[in-house]
Design an enzyme around this catalytic site. Structure first.
Site, mmCIF file in Angstrom:
data_model
loop_
_atom_site.group_PDB
_atom_site.id
_atom_site.type_symbol
_atom_site.label_atom_id
_atom_site.label_comp_id
_atom_site.label_asym_id
_atom_site.label_seq_id
_atom_site.Cartn_x
_atom_site.Cartn_y
_atom_site.Cartn_z
ATOM 1 N N THR A 1 -0.307 59.387 11.883
ATOM 2 C CA THR A 1 -0.183 60.272 13.052
ATOM 3 C C THR A 1 -0.647 61.694 12.711
ATOM 4 O OG1 THR A 1 1.747 58.986 13.622
ATOM 5 C CG2 THR A 1 1.380 60.939 14.914
ATOM 6 N N ILE B 1 0.059 53.956 15.924
ATOM 7 C CA ILE B 1 -0.898 54.950 15.412
ATOM 8 C C ILE B 1 -0.433 55.263 13.998
ATOM 9 C CG2 ILE B 1 -1.917 57.251 15.613
ATOM 10 C CD1 ILE B 1 -2.624 56.028 18.142
ATOM 11 N N ASP B 2 -1.094 54.651 13.036
ATOM 12 C CA ASP B 2 -0.750 54.920 11.644
ATOM 13 C C ASP B 2 -1.557 56.144 11.200
ATOM 14 O OD1 ASP B 2 0.284 54.478 9.040
ATOM 15 O OD2 ASP B 2 -1.632 53.575 8.478
ATOM 16 N N ASP C 1 1.037 57.370 20.363
ATOM 17 C CA ASP C 1 1.868 56.435 19.583
ATOM 18 C C ASP C 1 2.623 55.498 20.521
ATOM 19 O OD1 ASP C 1 1.875 59.057 17.757
ATOM 20 O OD2 ASP C 1 2.297 57.350 16.474
ATOM 21 N N ASP D 1 3.489 50.056 7.659
ATOM 22 C CA ASP D 1 2.512 50.937 7.012
ATOM 23 C C ASP D 1 1.623 50.193 6.023
ATOM 24 O OD1 ASP D 1 2.888 53.470 8.154
ATOM 25 O OD2 ASP D 1 4.719 53.781 6.990
ATOM 26 N N GLU E 1 6.927 50.586 15.090
ATOM 27 C CA GLU E 1 7.448 51.855 14.579
ATOM 28 C C GLU E 1 8.266 52.657 15.593
ATOM 29 O OE1 GLU E 1 4.527 54.544 12.955
ATOM 30 O OE2 GLU E 1 6.092 55.721 11.994
ATOM 31 N N ARG F 1 -0.692 55.191 -4.341
ATOM 32 C CA ARG F 1 0.291 55.796 -3.419
ATOM 33 C C ARG F 1 1.624 55.967 -4.130
ATOM 34 N NH1 ARG F 1 0.779 56.258 2.050
ATOM 35 N NH2 ARG F 1 2.901 56.329 2.831
ATOM 36 N N ASP G 1 1.959 49.084 13.651
ATOM 37 C CA ASP G 1 1.986 50.548 13.581
ATOM 38 C C ASP G 1 1.017 51.025 14.655
ATOM 39 O OD1 ASP G 1 2.045 53.221 13.037
ATOM 40 O OD2 ASP G 1 2.140 52.935 10.862
HETATM 41 N N1 LIG Z 1 7.552 61.691 2.836
HETATM 42 C C1 LIG Z 1 6.800 60.614 2.956
HETATM 43 N N2 LIG Z 1 6.418 59.930 1.860
HETATM 44 C C2 LIG Z 1 5.631 58.848 1.968
HETATM 45 N N3 LIG Z 1 5.177 58.350 3.123
HETATM 46 C C3 LIG Z 1 5.529 58.986 4.247
HETATM 47 C C4 LIG Z 1 6.348 60.131 4.228
HETATM 48 N N4 LIG Z 1 6.528 60.537 5.492
HETATM 49 C C5 LIG Z 1 5.844 59.660 6.282
HETATM 50 N N5 LIG Z 1 5.246 58.729 5.521
HETATM 51 C C6 LIG Z 1 4.481 57.569 5.953
HETATM 52 O O1 LIG Z 1 3.117 57.708 5.593
HETATM 53 C C7 LIG Z 1 2.348 57.142 6.632
HETATM 54 C C8 LIG Z 1 0.959 57.686 6.600
HETATM 55 O O2 LIG Z 1 0.368 57.249 5.438
HETATM 56 P P1 LIG Z 1 -0.784 58.068 4.711
HETATM 57 O O3 LIG Z 1 -0.139 59.076 3.845
HETATM 58 O O4 LIG Z 1 -1.457 56.996 3.933
HETATM 59 O O5 LIG Z 1 -1.651 58.653 5.766
HETATM 60 C C9 LIG Z 1 3.090 57.516 7.866
HETATM 61 O O6 LIG Z 1 2.755 56.622 8.887
HETATM 62 P P2 LIG Z 1 2.746 57.154 10.419
HETATM 63 O O7 LIG Z 1 1.712 58.209 10.495
HETATM 64 O O8 LIG Z 1 2.411 55.916 11.158
HETATM 65 O O9 LIG Z 1 4.128 57.665 10.683
HETATM 66 C C10 LIG Z 1 4.545 57.412 7.449
HETATM 67 O O10 LIG Z 1 5.099 56.135 7.718
HETATM 68 MG MG LIG Z 2 2.340 54.459 9.679
#
Ligand SMILES: Nc1ncnc2c1ncn2[C@@H]1O[C@H](COP(=O)(O)O)[C@@H](OP(=O)(O)O)[C@H]1O
Ligand SMILES: [Mg+2]
Length: 471
Positions: A261, A258-259, A168, A408, A193, A396, A256
């Site tokens: 993670t 690493i989206d 990241d 995001d 981020e 979502r 972002d």
């Molecule tokens: N409790 C939560 N509810 C919704 N989104 C969340 C969350 N906690 C983290 N995220 C976000 O959801 C992203 C991942 O999306 P997805 O669910 O589509 O894989 C994460 O990005 P990062 O991994 O860059 O932190 C983070 O920003």
């Molecule tokens: Mg993200």
């Protein structure tokens, strides 16, 4: 068992380890005819393209050496696909006040060129001449091998307990460093981020060293940039360049690094997502999805560990969305599904139930008569898959009180809208990226095509009324 399509096959990750036969020096490589052939071919290509001109030595010049870099590319089943070699200048011998800012590398990365071209178009720069000698796309932080290696030891716990890896920080430092280098402007602004707070503590020093090594190794392996070795202070500075708050005025990059993670840590889907905001609107988006198959992942299609993976999506406002393989194939224009039959509209949602209510999406899908099980994957790879019509809907629904961040969704949003899709909140409003780091929106995010959006909004409204406790 619960109807989820498990995705992607872990088997494909078994091939990500660097093959032991990849040489690390010329003397090792020259013992094998295959590597000699690869170097010969590369050398001939450099000559044919008139990559350099031979001149007599000049005593006032700093003569840099060069070295070969080797990489073995594998098929999904582990067999060798290609041996790749690059001749790179030893940029770390460049000297301040002499040649520090000159570029000597005879290779260039197609991905970098594409990004820069997009920047030039977005910023209205004149393009005088583009002379690409050899275009190469190869390992960077988006590489599966790097993912695998990092997963062994580098997962840290951020103060908010979300997993964050050396990748990241490394990805943010690298993208920030490249953008600032390519866009020398006083008004450079990046909303990203990660911040360097944890790395500046005593306990963060070892991680910072790993990040610095990763970024330097990546730059040397890549060969596109001839820069001196970056220091730990350079890393902190590059990471902190992403401190901007964005907003409705001027231009802001949104990253972002690493989206997804959690997907990255699991060895599943993740994305590197970069977007450009101009006066609060997204005008450019690039999504790199190293684990996403080039073939469709939609609906009931059976996935195979032989699927080739690694997709790059890019979109510019008014110019459509394109996808190419991270290996450097020609880009193809992609479009969202045009179906108006909700029964055949398979849908994407978060792999992580904590990020999006699976109960709510299941209720919505039932109302629409969707037959296929949900496709649950991490990250903005969902937007990429949607933009090429793998499925027709993305749902979502985070828990109440969760505030969505612009990094995001910014790149994913333009990738879908430029492919003919619509992205909205649960009330049908377009996403507003002009308010700073957060998207203040009503309840959730939906993406689909124009024909299905009214039906989808109705099903969402009804489900929210019936099971408000789902959020
Ligand atoms: N409790 C939560 N509810 C919704 N989104 C969340 C969350 N906690 C983290 N995220 C976000 O959801 C992203 C991942 O999306 P997805 O669910 O589509 O894989 C994460 O990005 P990062 O991994 O860059 O932190 C983070 O920003
Ligand atoms: Mg993200």
């Amino acid at each position: 068992m619960d109807g989820t399509v498990p995705y992607p096959s872990r088997k494909c990750l078994a091939t990500t380890v660097t093959p032991s036969e990849t040489p690390t020096s010329y003397s090792a490589a020259s013992k094998h005819s295959e590597w000699r052939d690869a170097m010969n071919q590369e050398y001939q290509a450099l000559l044919q393209n008139h990559t350099w001109t031979v001149v007599p030595p000049n005593p006032s010049s700093n003569v840099l050496g060069c070295r070969w870099v080797y990489r073995t590319k594998l098929h999904a089943d582990g067999s060798i696909k290609r041996r790749k070699v690059w001749l790179v200048a030893k940029g770390y011998h460049q000297q301040p006040d002499l040649d520090l800012h000159e570029t000597f590398s005879p290779v260039v990365k197609a991905l970098t060129i594409r990004l820069i071209l997009s920047l030039a178009v977005a910023r209205g720069w004149p393009l005088c001449q583009i002379d690409i000698q050899n275009a190469f796309l190869h390992g960077t932080l988006t590489d599966q091998k790097v993912q695998k290696a990092l997963l062994q030891s580098d997962v840290q716990a951020k103060s908010d307990k979300s997993p964050v890896t050396v990748a990241d920080y490394g990805s943010q430092a690298l993208v920030s460093f490249v953008l600032e280098r390519e866009l020398p402007s006083d008004s450079f602004s990046l909303v990203a981020e990660e911040d360097s707070g944890d790395l500046r503590k005593e306990s963060g020093q070892e991680t910072l060293q790993r990040i610095t090594k990763l970024v330097n190794d990546t730059i040397v392996n890549d060969g596109s940039f001839s820069v001196p070795t970056l220091t730990m202070e350079d890393m902190l500075r590059a990471i902190d360049s992403g401190k901007s708050d964005g907003g409705s005025h001027g231009r802001h990059w949104v990253l972002d690094p690493i989206d997804g993670t959690k997907g990255f840590v699991r060895g599943d889907q993740y994305a590197i997502a970069l977007a450009l905001l101009d006066e609060g609107k997204v005008v450019l988006g690039v999504l790199a999805c190293p684990n996403l198959p080039l073939a469709s992942i939609g609906g009931n299609r059976l996935h195979s560990s032989h699927d080739e993976v690694g997709c790059l999506f890019f979109a510019k406002v008014g110019a459509g969305t394109y996808m190419q393989s991270l290996d450097g194939s020609s880009p193809i224009k992609v479009n969202v599904s045009t179906t108006d039959n909700s029964e055949e509209a398979s849908f994407f949602e978060s792999f992580e139930a904590a990020h999006s209510s699976h109960d709510l999406s299941s209720s919505i899908a039932k109302k629409l008569g969707v037959k296929a099980p949900p496709v649950r994957i991490d990250s903005q790879a969902k937007y990429g898959a949607l933009s090429r019509g793998d499925g027709a809907i993305y749902l979502r629904f985070p828990r109440k009180g969760y505030r969505e961040k612009i990094w995001d969704h910014a790149a994913g949003c333009i990738v879908v809208t430029e492919a003919g899709g619509v992205v909205a909140d649960a009330a049908g409003n377009p996403l507003d990226f002009s308010k700073g780091k957060y998207l203040d929106l009503d309840t959730g995010i939906l993406a689909t095509n124009e024909k299905l959006m009214p039906l989808l909004l109705k099903a969402v409204r009804e489900s929210l009324e019936e099971i408000p406790s789902a959020l």
